[in-house]
Design an enzyme around this catalytic site. Structure first.
Site, PDB file in Angstrom:
ATOM      1  N   LYS A 143       4.823   1.286   9.864  1.00 24.01           N
ATOM      2  CA  LYS A 143       4.606   2.609   9.612  1.00 24.01           C
ATOM      3  C   LYS A 143       4.045   3.735   9.634  1.00 24.01           C
ATOM      4  O   LYS A 143       4.863   4.769   9.772  1.00 24.01           O
ATOM      5  CB  LYS A 143       4.036   2.304   8.088  1.00 24.01           C
ATOM      6  CG  LYS A 143       4.451   1.451   7.109  1.00 24.01           C
ATOM      7  CD  LYS A 143       3.607   1.719   5.361  1.00 24.01           C
ATOM      8  CE  LYS A 143       3.821   0.123   4.435  1.00 24.01           C
ATOM      9  NZ  LYS A 143       2.951   0.223   3.288  1.00 24.01           N
ATOM     10  N   GLU A 171       0.758  -1.346   0.223  1.00 20.87           N
ATOM     11  CA  GLU A 171      -0.134  -0.342   0.214  1.00 20.87           C
ATOM     12  C   GLU A 171       1.233   0.931  -0.106  1.00 20.87           C
ATOM     13  O   GLU A 171       1.833   1.360   0.962  1.00 20.87           O
ATOM     14  CB  GLU A 171      -0.908  -0.051   1.226  1.00 20.87           C
ATOM     15  CG  GLU A 171      -1.908   1.290   1.635  1.00 20.87           C
ATOM     16  CD  GLU A 171      -2.621   1.388   2.263  1.00 20.87           C
ATOM     17  OE1 GLU A 171      -3.471   2.502   2.715  1.00 20.87           O
ATOM     18  OE2 GLU A 171      -2.855   0.525   3.601  1.00 20.87           O
ATOM     19  N   ARG A 195       6.866 -13.394   8.837  1.00 16.50           N
ATOM     20  CA  ARG A 195       6.898 -11.984   9.246  1.00 16.50           C
ATOM     21  C   ARG A 195       8.006 -11.443   9.738  1.00 16.50           C
ATOM     22  O   ARG A 195       8.628 -12.152  10.178  1.00 16.50           O
ATOM     23  CB  ARG A 195       5.896 -10.804   9.388  1.00 16.50           C
ATOM     24  CG  ARG A 195       5.542 -10.661  10.922  1.00 16.50           C
ATOM     25  CD  ARG A 195       5.112  -9.951  11.231  1.00 16.50           C
ATOM     26  NE  ARG A 195       4.763  -8.440  10.963  1.00 16.50           N
ATOM     27  CZ  ARG A 195       4.935  -7.006  11.247  1.00 16.50           C
ATOM     28  NH1 ARG A 195       3.550  -6.670  11.578  1.00 16.50           N
ATOM     29  NH2 ARG A 195       5.231  -5.774  10.543  1.00 16.50           N
TER      30      ARG A 195
END
Length: 613
Positions: free
Chosen positions: A314, A69, A304
């Protein structure tokens, strides 16, 4: 160039002959062996079932995707995903699509789009295959997503809910209590379709209603309790402008994007494992309606990256930038790809790191030293070497004029690259000659302040009165004392040259010493700004358990010193990787360094791991 050749050539780093196996490779190899996707066709671009049916057999054995994104700069966790998806596509004769999941216009920006493209290409990958660029945007598919939503409404699998957000939250239930059906859940499809059209035509306020899937409010997986598919948001989109005032939810958009792009293996991190049932539910229904190509994509999850001493949220990275704790998204202390690049990390080091930590289904923490070790390993054989003095004190050779003549500067050389040297030239006989760097030794030189002790501690082997050391690439010298200022601070170290002991001459081995020290000549040394970076956080897991990560900031994560470097270092190009002998690996700052006139260097990594010691 053939498709296979082109697909191999588009990556900067060729894969090793044998790659370590993991569960994802086993899944892909099993699908290839069974021909799971062998009959699929590709319409030449993303599209619905009819579009692909009109195309040719898909020459890509697998289709992966990297779908960030564009709401921030990519970080080291994304680097792992980039390396994984692009390398799997490369190794199995396929392509990895570069796709932006841009369904949230309020947080996305073209700046982030450009930074992401730059990061992927810098890492050594691109999205070319079979003469075509596979660069896509979720927003390119908004029209199909609207069509898919209308189909779900018409087939009784979706409805418009006009409850408030608080009511929907309360009626959702929890892990121990089933949800409660919305009072709008059983409205006829024709009414739902009309309300959905009104949503798209901006006839209702933001948040007034949402489109939801009709699945099961008592489902044990809360994600299957009638999840939202569309919401009303009056926001200008960076790609579609003001065309839309309704936007799809990520969980609705992502499976559709995969299906339209003919993705075979949709790889994501473990937090999306609970979303896989909805992923399959949605694509099953769209396949039944003849809207998407078959066989449909499948989702697979891996653990992850959890790296100690960094944060990868983020939102939290943006907070560090916005509050001025760091200088920007490319601050060398950040784990962003832009920050790692400016810190001196190489694409090869990051690819090595991604391969070394592997792919698993279990969450674990990787120590930051593993990443640093990969950089050392990569730079060990390629970084230009040179002398630099970071905390200088002047050394005066008191008998220099007598031995050499007043003002004499003795030429010295050293290999510019480590052994085995990368040969740069050949001699008259055609023999390879190592690249050399050149500098001069005169009466006055700079040495590290720590290389002299007036009263040496036990085991000290460098300069102290009466002791001999070698000036590396130069002469053996014998320390005779020092001078001090009025406050007792040492201003000069004094020593005498031992004649006929220059390195590389017949007499150099006749005088034995226990230490050799680095130095920079006063005559040709150049002042340089050196930024000594350390880990940004003192806590190995700075935001674990809801901790305030700001409280874990390392107040000494950056120290700036004025150093003195030899000429070859001052003449480095921006972004050139260097080894300051005895100190570590450095990089000429790609933004601030000016070759020769304003050298600026950043510490990339020490010669060995010394954190916490």
């Amino acid at each position: 160039m053939s498709p296979a050749t082109e697909n191999t050539a588009h990556n900067a780093a060729s894969p090793a002959a044998v790659k370590p196996s993991n569960f994802l490779r086993q899944i892909i190899e099993n699908d290839l062996a069974q021909g799971t996707y062998a009959t699929r066709q590709w319409g030449g671009s993303p599209g619905d079932a009819a579009h692909h049916a009109a195309g040719a057999p898909d020459v890509a054995q697998v289709r992966m995707r990297f779908p960030p994104e564009p709401n921030g700069y990519l970080h080291v966790g994304h680097a792992k995903s980039i390396c994984l998806n692009f390398s799997l596509a490369r190794d199995y004769g396929g392509v990895c699509h570069m796709r932006f999941d841009d369904t949230n216009p309020e947080k996305e920006d073209v700046e982030y789009v450009n930074s992401i493209l730059d990061a992927v290409q810098w890492l050594g990958f691109d999205w070319q295959f079979n003469g075509q660029a596979h660069l896509f945007h979720a927003s390119d598919y908004f029209g199909f997503m609207y069509r898919a939503a209308a189909y779900l409404i018409e087939s009784g699998h979706a409805y418009v809910d006009e409850q408030t957000a608080d009511q929907m939250r309360a009626n959702r239930g929890d892990f121990g209590k089933p949800g409660t059906d919305s009072p709008f859940r059983n409205r006829p499809p024709v009414e739902n379709l009309e309300r959905f059209r009104q949503m798209a035509q901006a006839q209702h306020a933001d948040g007034a209603m949402v489109l939801r899937a009709k699945i099961d409010m008592g489902h044990p997986n809360i994600n299957m309790r009638d999840p939202a598919l569309y919401r009303i948001r009056r926001a200008t989109h960076h790609n579609t402008g003001d065309t839309w005032c309704i936007y799809p939810m990520y969980t609705f958009a992502h499976p559709i994007e995969d299906a339209l792009e003919n993705i075979t293996h949709s790889i994501c991190t473990l937090e999306f494992e609970d979303q896989r049932p909805f992923y399959d539910w949605l694509l099953d229904h769209l396949r039944e309606g003849g809207l998407i190509n078959t066989p449909q994509p499948r989702q697979y999850e891996f653990a992850r990256l959890n790296l100690t001493y960094v944060i990868t949220s983020k939102r939290k990275l943006k907070q560090l930038v916005d509050e001025g704790h760091v200088s920007g998204w490319d601050d060398p202390r950040l784990p962003t790809i832009a920050g790692l690049r400016r810190r001196g990390y190489t694409p090869e080091a990051i690819q090595l790191f991604a391969e070394r930590i592997g792919v698993t289904k279990s969450d674990s923490w990787i120590d930051y030293s593993t990443l640093e070790g990969c950089l050392r390993e990569d730079l060990e054989t390629k970084a230009h070497r040179g002398f630099a003095v970071l905390n200088p004190v002047k050394l005066v050779l008191t008998n220099w004029d007598e031995l050499m003549g007043a003002g004499h500067l003795e030429p010295c050389t050293q290999p510019a690259l480590p052994h085995p040297a990368h040969e740069a030239t050949t001699d008259a006989a055609g023999a390879a000659q190592p690249a050399l760097r050149h500098f001069t030794l005169g009466k006055e030189v700079w040495i590290e302040r720590e290389d002299f002790e007036e009263v040496p501690p036990k085991g000290y082997k460098r300069l102290f009165p009466g002791n001999r050391v070698r000036l590396k690439a130069g002469y053996v010298i014998e320390c005779t004392g020092c001078t001090k200022d009025a406050k007792g601070v040492i201003t000069e170290v004094l020593a005498a040259v031992v004649p006929d002991t220059k390195s590389g001459t017949p007499g150099s081995d006749l005088v034995k010493v226990k230490a050799a020290i680095t130095w920079v000549g006063v005559a040709d040394g150049v002042n340089a700004e050196v930024r000594l970076y350390d880990r940004l956080f003192l806590d190995a897991q700075p935001d674990a358990g809801g901790k305030d990560f700001i409280e874990s900031l390392n107040p000494n994560s950056l120290k700036v010193v004025t150093a003195i470097v030899e000429p070859s270092l001052a003449n480095a190009l921006p972004d050139q990787k260097l080894q300051f002998e005895r100190h570590g690996y450095f990089v000429a700052d790609r933004m601030d360094h000016v070759q020769g006139t304003n050298p600026v260097f950043s510490l990339a990594v020490g010669l060995k791991d010394s954190w916490g010691k």
